[in-house]
Every structure is written in structure tokens, then in C-alpha cells.
Design a protein around this motif. Structure first.
Motif, PDB file in Angstrom:
ATOM      1  N   TRP A  29      21.530   6.490 -19.130  1.00  0.00           N
ATOM      2  CA  TRP A  29      22.019   7.331 -18.037  1.00  0.00           C
ATOM      3  C   TRP A  29      21.310   8.676 -18.039  1.00  0.00           C
ATOM      4  O   TRP A  29      20.919   9.202 -16.991  1.00  0.00           O
ATOM      5  CB  TRP A  29      23.529   7.501 -18.178  1.00  0.00           C
ATOM      6  CG  TRP A  29      24.231   8.012 -16.965  1.00  0.00           C
ATOM      7  CD1 TRP A  29      23.673   8.351 -15.758  1.00  0.00           C
ATOM      8  CD2 TRP A  29      25.637   8.232 -16.814  1.00  0.00           C
ATOM      9  NE1 TRP A  29      24.630   8.773 -14.884  1.00  0.00           N
ATOM     10  CE2 TRP A  29      25.852   8.706 -15.503  1.00  0.00           C
ATOM     11  CE3 TRP A  29      26.727   8.085 -17.659  1.00  0.00           C
ATOM     12  CZ2 TRP A  29      27.126   9.031 -15.020  1.00  0.00           C
ATOM     13  CZ3 TRP A  29      27.997   8.393 -17.180  1.00  0.00           C
ATOM     14  CH2 TRP A  29      28.187   8.862 -15.886  1.00  0.00           C
ATOM     15  N   GLN A  30      21.146   9.260 -19.227  1.00  0.00           N
ATOM     16  CA  GLN A  30      20.443  10.537 -19.329  1.00  0.00           C
ATOM     17  C   GLN A  30      19.002  10.416 -18.845  1.00  0.00           C
ATOM     18  O   GLN A  30      18.509  11.285 -18.120  1.00  0.00           O
ATOM     19  CB  GLN A  30      20.457  11.019 -20.781  1.00  0.00           C
ATOM     20  CG  GLN A  30      21.821  11.438 -21.287  1.00  0.00           C
ATOM     21  CD  GLN A  30      21.813  11.739 -22.772  1.00  0.00           C
ATOM     22  OE1 GLN A  30      21.066  11.130 -23.541  1.00  0.00           O
ATOM     23  NE2 GLN A  30      22.647  12.667 -23.194  1.00  0.00           N
ATOM     24  N   SER A  31      18.327   9.353 -19.242  1.00  0.00           N
ATOM     25  CA  SER A  31      16.934   9.154 -18.838  1.00  0.00           C
ATOM     26  C   SER A  31      16.841   8.897 -17.338  1.00  0.00           C
ATOM     27  O   SER A  31      15.953   9.411 -16.658  1.00  0.00           O
ATOM     28  CB  SER A  31      16.335   7.975 -19.610  1.00  0.00           C
ATOM     29  OG  SER A  31      16.426   8.206 -20.994  1.00  0.00           O
ATOM     30  N   PHE A  32      17.765   8.086 -16.834  1.00  0.00           N
ATOM     31  CA  PHE A  32      17.836   7.780 -15.408  1.00  0.00           C
ATOM     32  C   PHE A  32      17.961   9.065 -14.586  1.00  0.00           C
ATOM     33  O   PHE A  32      17.310   9.232 -13.561  1.00  0.00           O
ATOM     34  CB  PHE A  32      19.037   6.857 -15.187  1.00  0.00           C
ATOM     35  CG  PHE A  32      19.551   6.770 -13.784  1.00  0.00           C
ATOM     36  CD1 PHE A  32      18.993   5.882 -12.882  1.00  0.00           C
ATOM     37  CD2 PHE A  32      20.625   7.546 -13.370  1.00  0.00           C
ATOM     38  CE1 PHE A  32      19.479   5.779 -11.585  1.00  0.00           C
ATOM     39  CE2 PHE A  32      21.122   7.451 -12.088  1.00  0.00           C
ATOM     40  CZ  PHE A  32      20.541   6.564 -11.187  1.00  0.00           C
ATOM     41  N   GLY A  33      18.788   9.985 -15.083  1.00  0.00           N
ATOM     42  CA  GLY A  33      19.026  11.229 -14.350  1.00  0.00           C
ATOM     43  C   GLY A  33      17.879  12.212 -14.414  1.00  0.00           C
ATOM     44  O   GLY A  33      17.890  13.229 -13.722  1.00  0.00           O
ATOM     45  N   ALA A  34      16.867  11.918 -15.243  1.00  0.00           N
ATOM     46  CA  ALA A  34      15.731  12.834 -15.366  1.00  0.00           C
ATOM     47  C   ALA A  34      14.768  12.731 -14.189  1.00  0.00           C
ATOM     48  O   ALA A  34      13.925  13.597 -13.993  1.00  0.00           O
ATOM     49  CB  ALA A  34      14.981  12.565 -16.664  1.00  0.00           C
TER      50      ALA A  34
END
Length: 200
Positions: free
Chosen positions: A53-58
Motif C-alpha cells: 500500500w505504501q509503495s502503491f501510494g508513491a
């Protein structure tokens, strides 16, 4: 740039972000019904979803294209399957071990694809982040192979149960190491890029 790739669905990123929430909720409510091995698998799975999720939001919505969308949908489906089968791991049965290893290999393969696509549209000034993505893409391809080999090994009829336990510890160790390395590397890369950006 990423924006040169097709983008068929407007606001696609904001739409599927809710799937991360649903998968996390599914994993949490599954914890009480699992034994300690299943719970360990669920906790690792939940950390995987949070990291994804963190990577997706980048990636900004304007740069979020169809390739990233398809890759993320594949990851979300695989996350759910990992949680589903992971919670069924137990000390008395190894029927799902090979499935969990093969799903883990699929996640790493999708990670590698995602990182390569993200590299294409990266901020050219963010050199440390680009280097981190390149390292992680290569590492992901390697560990995809490792987990597929673990899946093959787990499918064999070993006469010694200790071998299955050893495979489980190897799989757990790999996931913990990779998740820690990704988070620490991402944080250090961001610090490095921020420290040089005023001079650009």
C-alpha cells in the motif's frame, strides 16, 4: 515517462486503494481462528499488504497507468490468496505449504514488474530512489525463484518432518528480511534524495 503508457480508467488508483483496506480487515479478523503458525503467516501477510500500500501510494494518480493497475490488481488478488491459505497453515498439516510458497514467488515476480515500470517514470532527480528500485527489482526476481523452488521442495514427500519446518523458517526469514530491507532502503533513499534536491 509513465504518462506515455495507456491509462484507460480515470481515478483508477483512488478506486482500488480501498481494496487494501478490505484485505487488511480480512487478515485481521482471520487471526483468532488460526493457530500460531497461521497467525505468523497472517502477520507477515498483513505487513506485506501495508508495504504494498505504501509503495502503491508513491505513484501520483496522473502517472498511474494501465500496467501499474494490472500489476496492482494481480498483487491484491495474490495478497488475499496468501492470507487465505496462510491462515490455514498448522503444525499438524503441511497441505498448504507449497501453495503459500508459490504465491510468495508470484508476489515477488509482480514486485519486480512493478518496480521496473515505476523506474520508467521516476523523478529523474531522485537518483537514490531509482537505485533502490533497481536493486529491489533484481532482488525480487531472485527471491521469486527462491520461493518457487521452496514450493517445489514442499511438494515432495519427505520422510523427515524437520525438513518441512526448516522450509517454513527459511520462508519466514526471507519475508522478514525483505520487508525490513525495503522499508529501511526506501527511507534512506528518500533522505538521500531530499538532501541533494535543493542543489538541483
Amino acid at each position: 515517462m509513465l504518462t506515455s503508457f495507456p491509462k484507460s480508467i480515470e481515478n483508477s488508483q483512488s478506486i482500488i486503494t480501498w481494496v487494501f483496506v478490505l484485505i487488511l480487515a480480512y487478515g485481521v479478523v482471520s487471526l483468532p481462528s488460526s493457530d500460531w503458525i497461521g497467525r505468523a503467516a497472517l502477520i507477515i501477510g498483513l505487513l506485506m499488504v501495508i508495504t504494498g500500500w505504501q509503495s502503491f501510494g508513491a505513484i501520483a494518480e496522473a502517472s498511474y497507468n494501465d500496467i501499474l493497475l494490472i500489476t496492482d490488481l494481480g498483487l491484491l488478488a495474490t495478497y488475499w490468496l496468501l492470507l487465505y491459505y496462510g491462515q490455514r497453515l498448522s503444525s499438524s498439516s503441511t497441505i498448504y505449504d507449497a501453495t503459500v510458497y508459490n504465491l510468495s514467488g508470484t508476489v515477488f515476480l509482480l514486485y519486480a514488474i512493478w518496480d521496473v515500470v515505476a523506474l520508467v517514470g521516476r523523478d529523474t532527480a531522485a537518483k537514490a530512489t531509482a537505485a533502490h528500485l533497481r536493486r529491489f527489482a533484481k532482488t525480487s526476481f531472485f527471491f521469486a525463484l527462491v520461493f518457487f523452488l521452496l514450493g517445489i521442495a514442499a511438494g515432495q514427500d519427505f520422510p523427515f518432518p524437520d525438513i518441512i519446518d526448516s522450509l517454513r523458517w527459511i520462508g519466514l526469514g526471507v519475508w522478514i528480511a525483505i520487508l525490513l530491507w525495503w522499508q529501511i532502503g526506501r527511507f534512506l533513499a528518500a533522505l538521500s534524495d531530499n538532501s541533494v534536491s535543493p542543489q538541483q
